[in-house]
Design a protein around this motif. Structure first.
Motif, PDB file in Angstrom:
ATOM      1  N   SER A  16      -4.822  99.762  96.404  1.00  0.00           N
ATOM      2  CA  SER A  16      -4.087 100.536  95.400  1.00  0.00           C
ATOM      3  C   SER A  16      -3.185  99.668  94.520  1.00  0.00           C
ATOM      4  O   SER A  16      -2.870 100.048  93.388  1.00  0.00           O
ATOM      5  CB  SER A  16      -3.233 101.604  96.089  1.00  0.00           C
ATOM      6  N   ARG A  50      -7.418 107.238 100.007  1.00  0.00           N
ATOM      7  CA  ARG A  50      -7.104 108.097  98.860  1.00  0.00           C
ATOM      8  C   ARG A  50      -7.986 107.729  97.667  1.00  0.00           C
ATOM      9  O   ARG A  50      -8.449 106.586  97.574  1.00  0.00           O
ATOM     10  CB  ARG A  50      -5.627 107.946  98.487  1.00  0.00           C
ATOM     11  N   PRO A  51      -8.187 108.690  96.730  1.00  0.00           N
ATOM     12  CA  PRO A  51      -7.679 110.068  96.731  1.00  0.00           C
ATOM     13  C   PRO A  51      -8.432 110.947  97.724  1.00  0.00           C
ATOM     14  O   PRO A  51      -9.635 110.793  97.909  1.00  0.00           O
ATOM     15  CB  PRO A  51      -7.930 110.536  95.297  1.00  0.00           C
ATOM     16  N   ASN A  52      -7.692 111.858  98.325  1.00  0.00           N
ATOM     17  CA  ASN A  52      -8.260 112.761  99.319  1.00  0.00           C
ATOM     18  C   ASN A  52      -7.352 113.984  99.409  1.00  0.00           C
ATOM     19  O   ASN A  52      -6.217 113.882  99.857  1.00  0.00           O
ATOM     20  CB  ASN A  52      -8.351 112.067 100.675  1.00  0.00           C
ATOM     21  N   ILE A  53      -7.861 115.125  98.978  1.00  0.00           N
ATOM     22  CA  ILE A  53      -7.034 116.332  98.977  1.00  0.00           C
ATOM     23  C   ILE A  53      -7.096 117.073 100.302  1.00  0.00           C
ATOM     24  O   ILE A  53      -6.380 118.056 100.507  1.00  0.00           O
ATOM     25  CB  ILE A  53      -7.454 117.288  97.839  1.00  0.00           C
ATOM     26  N   SER A  84     -13.069 107.180 104.587  1.00  0.00           N
ATOM     27  CA  SER A  84     -13.010 105.885 103.910  1.00  0.00           C
ATOM     28  C   SER A  84     -14.199 105.766 102.976  1.00  0.00           C
ATOM     29  O   SER A  84     -15.150 106.543 103.055  1.00  0.00           O
ATOM     30  CB  SER A  84     -13.036 104.732 104.931  1.00  0.00           C
ATOM     31  N   LEU A 123     -12.591 104.356  98.123  1.00  0.00           N
ATOM     32  CA  LEU A 123     -11.235 104.877  98.337  1.00  0.00           C
ATOM     33  C   LEU A 123     -10.297 103.685  98.517  1.00  0.00           C
ATOM     34  O   LEU A 123     -10.742 102.545  98.676  1.00  0.00           O
ATOM     35  CB  LEU A 123     -11.180 105.780  99.570  1.00  0.00           C
ATOM     36  N   ASP A 124      -8.991 103.963  98.539  1.00  0.00           N
ATOM     37  CA  ASP A 124      -8.053 102.856  98.712  1.00  0.00           C
ATOM     38  C   ASP A 124      -7.785 102.619 100.194  1.00  0.00           C
ATOM     39  O   ASP A 124      -8.431 103.199 101.072  1.00  0.00           O
ATOM     40  CB  ASP A 124      -6.767 103.106  97.914  1.00  0.00           C
ATOM     41  N   ALA A 136      -9.121 112.405 107.522  1.00  0.00           N
ATOM     42  CA  ALA A 136      -9.156 111.033 107.021  1.00  0.00           C
ATOM     43  C   ALA A 136     -10.589 110.563 106.833  1.00  0.00           C
ATOM     44  O   ALA A 136     -11.486 110.906 107.596  1.00  0.00           O
ATOM     45  CB  ALA A 136      -8.434 110.110 107.998  1.00  0.00           C
ATOM     46  N   ARG A 168      -5.604 103.585 102.154  1.00  0.00           N
ATOM     47  CA  ARG A 168      -5.145 104.747 102.915  1.00  0.00           C
ATOM     48  C   ARG A 168      -6.058 105.954 102.721  1.00  0.00           C
ATOM     49  O   ARG A 168      -5.651 107.091 102.909  1.00  0.00           O
ATOM     50  CB  ARG A 168      -3.698 105.089 102.532  1.00  0.00           C
TER      51      ARG A 168
END
Length: 278
Positions: free
Chosen positions: A163, A147-150, A156, A142-143, A154, A145
């Protein structure tokens, strides 16, 4: 395809914060009975549960029913609620049942998540001492922050991919997993290990939720747990013995004993050490 589960986290409703698909136990059992015969010819196995330690009672109930046990020989566990020792309740009752740890991960908001390898070294010690044959972390990348995460929770990755710069940074979870994977080869057999006072690698009261955490993930507290050295031992297929020592506290010297032989080992602070011998 080696295996399937009925549903990821089949008892989770996520508090109504994101899509979920809870399965009452009786509905899951009806599907297991119907799905089992259809998968026999392909050799695909069904793994039960795919959810948290604290649901071990559900697993015991299902495996106690011959019509379910006929089609289920493996249990998949997640590590978000409960303690690793809960898996032992199932292993002791059904020693022939295979187990795998199929989900657990970190939160990028934790200030130390890039360096918390000791949290995960201790966690893995508890997992391996209580039955699972493999560990799968969630998730891969993930980045900065998460993400991506729908979803609203939170998390990681094993690695962080920035990003903008695309720089790849390994996390504490990554380093702990890599060190264990390099030490324990495919086909290794876990060997019982104990502290000098008889304690197993992980104790329920030792792995607790981090203060202020936005996630239910288990972690190592920065207090009493740092007085312990967490451990996991195995015999590899080549006959070598391996011992992983996770030291979340200050530098110390420990004595390792095996087969009548002893050795003093210096452990650096906040470290995971691999010992190997024939």
């Amino acid at each position: 395809m080696r295996a399937v589960t009925v549903q990821n986290e089949l008892d989770a409703d996520q508090g109504g914060k994101m899509p979920a698909c809870p399965w009452p136990e009786e509905d899951e059992e009806r599907l297991l009975v119907a799905l089992g015969p259809l998968l026999e010819a392909s050799g695909t196995k069904i793994w039960a549960l795919d959810h948290n330690y604290n649901l071990w009672g559900r697993v015991l109930d299902q495996l106690s029913k011959p019509r379910i046990k006929k089609h289920v020989e493996t249990v998949a566990w997640h590590g978000y609620l409960g303690a690793p020792e809960m898996m032992r309740n199932v292993k002791e009752r059904f020693p022939d049942v295979e187990m795998h740890w199929t989900e657990g991960g970190d939160d990028y908001k934790f200030p130390d998540y890039m360096t918390n390898w000791c949290k995960w070294g201790a966690t893995y010690s508890g997992i391996l001492a209580n039955g699972p044959r493999s560990i799968t972390a969630w998730n891969l990348a993930l980045d900065e922050r998460g993400r991506p995460n729908i979803g609203p929770f939170a998390c990681s990755g094993l690695v962080q991919i920035h990003s903008e710069t695309r720089a790849i940074t390994q996390t504490g979870l990554y380093w702990a997993l890599v060190q264990h994977a390099r030490a324990f080869h495919r086909g290794a057999v876990i060997v019982a290990s104990h502290d000098a006072n008889g304690e197993l690698p992980a104790v329920n009261g030792t792995l607790v939720v981090q203060p202020g955490s936005s996630s239910p993930e288990t972690g190592i507290p920065y207090s009493a747990a740092t007085s312990r050295v967490f451990h996991a031992a195995a015999k590899n297929p080549d006959g070598s013995m391996v011992l992983m020592l996770t030291n979340p506290g200050d530098a110390r010297e420990v004595t390792v004993a095996c087969g009548g032989h002893t050795a003093k080992v210096a452990l650096t602070a906040d470290s995971i050490t691999t010992l190997r011998w024939n």
